[in-house]
Enzyme design. Structure first.
Site, PDB file in Angstrom:
ATOM      1  N   PRO A   2      34.645  36.967  44.442  1.00  0.00           N
ATOM      2  CA  PRO A   2      34.566  35.731  45.202  1.00  0.00           C
ATOM      3  C   PRO A   2      33.376  34.849  44.816  1.00  0.00           C
ATOM      4  CG  PRO A   2      34.745  37.657  46.658  1.00  0.00           C
ATOM      5  CD  PRO A   2      34.474  38.144  45.278  1.00  0.00           C
ATOM      6  N   GLU A   3      33.695  33.723  44.204  1.00  0.00           N
ATOM      7  CA  GLU A   3      32.704  32.694  43.922  1.00  0.00           C
ATOM      8  C   GLU A   3      33.078  31.509  44.801  1.00  0.00           C
ATOM      9  OE1 GLU A   3      32.205  31.959  39.701  1.00  0.00           O
ATOM     10  OE2 GLU A   3      32.770  33.995  39.208  1.00  0.00           O
TER      11      GLU A   3
END
Length: 282
Positions: A2-3
């Site tokens: 998750p960015e």
DNA sequence: AGTTCCCTGAGG
DNA sequence: CCTCAGGGAACT
């Protein structure tokens, strides 16, 4: 992993599922996940109504009025809303009951295989005092071109490391840093002070374009990323360089290279992203 | 600015 | 088996 686009997608899918609902009992099954709790412990959450869900950098913030929940998913964290009776597996570390007055009970669950992620429950007024938030640089989708030029002008170091540095700009990780630099045709090891203005502008506009496109695709599902409804994203099919070592560049056919940098790896096209030629000695 | 650590599943 | 990936803090 998750960015920014993935965390944005989690926040957007989570919002309609939890906003307006009242929190109930919380169950913590892995103590290290909870970095901060109010004096009364998690029981202090009981009876609080969720006001809104938003994102800052790679963190999800759940505003419950005078208390706020801060989640960082790191690499394998997931935030899910599921029926309260759904089986929990050994990676479900925190479950908070969601009350709605009806008979259909649900839970907000934090799940994290590697346990790198965390949760903080803090007074809403102290949100900016949360160390992981206080240290963040500007949002890459909010900073204007001129401010971005100024930001890089003040920094030394390799462009890839700077993009990954959350105190420079908040939310970019390895995948999007590689994609941005490929699109901007900038070699990852280029020192910021040696970038031409046109290159800085290209990094700025590709940063916006790629992050926005990835949000439209609901993120990149490599590893175990899914949103709050359990759905995978689609941007993995649009990646140009990340994870493509040895495969042909989609622009010129040259084999994509991968090099270690700052404890991470950088994938890039050695032809499209030529290193800056040093000034010619006379 | 580079190295180590946290942690575990996946892949060799 | 062994090694690797990777965000970010803590160290050197």
């Amino acid at each position: 992993m998750p960015e920014l686009p993935e965390v944005e997608t989690v926040a957007r899918t989570l919002a309609p599922l939890v906003a307006g609902r009242v929190l109930g009992r919380a169950e913590l099954t892995c103590a290290k996940i909870l970095r901060q709790a109010p004096p009364g412990g998690l029981a202090a959450l009981e009876g609080r109504r969720v006001r809104e869900v938003r994102r800052r950098g790679k963190m999800v913030l759940i505003d419950c009025g005078d208390l706020a929940l801060v989640f960082h998913l790191k690499m394998t964290g997931q935030l899910l809303v599921v029926p309260a009776g759904a089986p929990r597996d050994k990676h479900t570390h925190l479950a908070i009951e969601l009350r709605d007055g009806g008979g259909f009970r649900q839970e907000l669950r934090f799940h994290d295989v590697r346990k790198f992620g965390f949760c903080r429950v803090c007074p809403a007024g102290e949100l900016t005092g949360v160390p992981e938030i206080a240290a963040l640089g500007p949002e890459p989708l909010e900073i204007c071109r001129e401010d971005f030029r100024a930001l890089l002008a003040r920094r030394r170091g390799r462009i890839k490391s700077l993009l990954l540095n959350q105190s420079v700009v908040a939310g970019i990780g390895n995948i999007y840093a590689d994609e941005i630099l490929f699109a901007a045709r900038v070699h990852p090891l280029t020192r910021a002070e040696r970038l031409r203005r046109a290159e800085i502008d290209a990094v700025w506009s590709e940063m916006r374009a790629i992050l926005n496109r990835a949000i439209e695709s609901k993120g990149t599902s490599i590893s175990n990323y899914i949103d709050a409804e359990g759905r995978a994203g689609g941007f993995q099919d649009l990646l140009q360089v990340y994870g493509r070592e040895g495969e042909p560049c989609l622009r010129c056919g040259t084999a994509i290279k991968r090099i270690p940098i700052a404890g991470r790896s950088a994938s890039f096209c050695p032809r499209c992203q030529r290193p800056r030629r040093p000034p010619r000695p006379r």
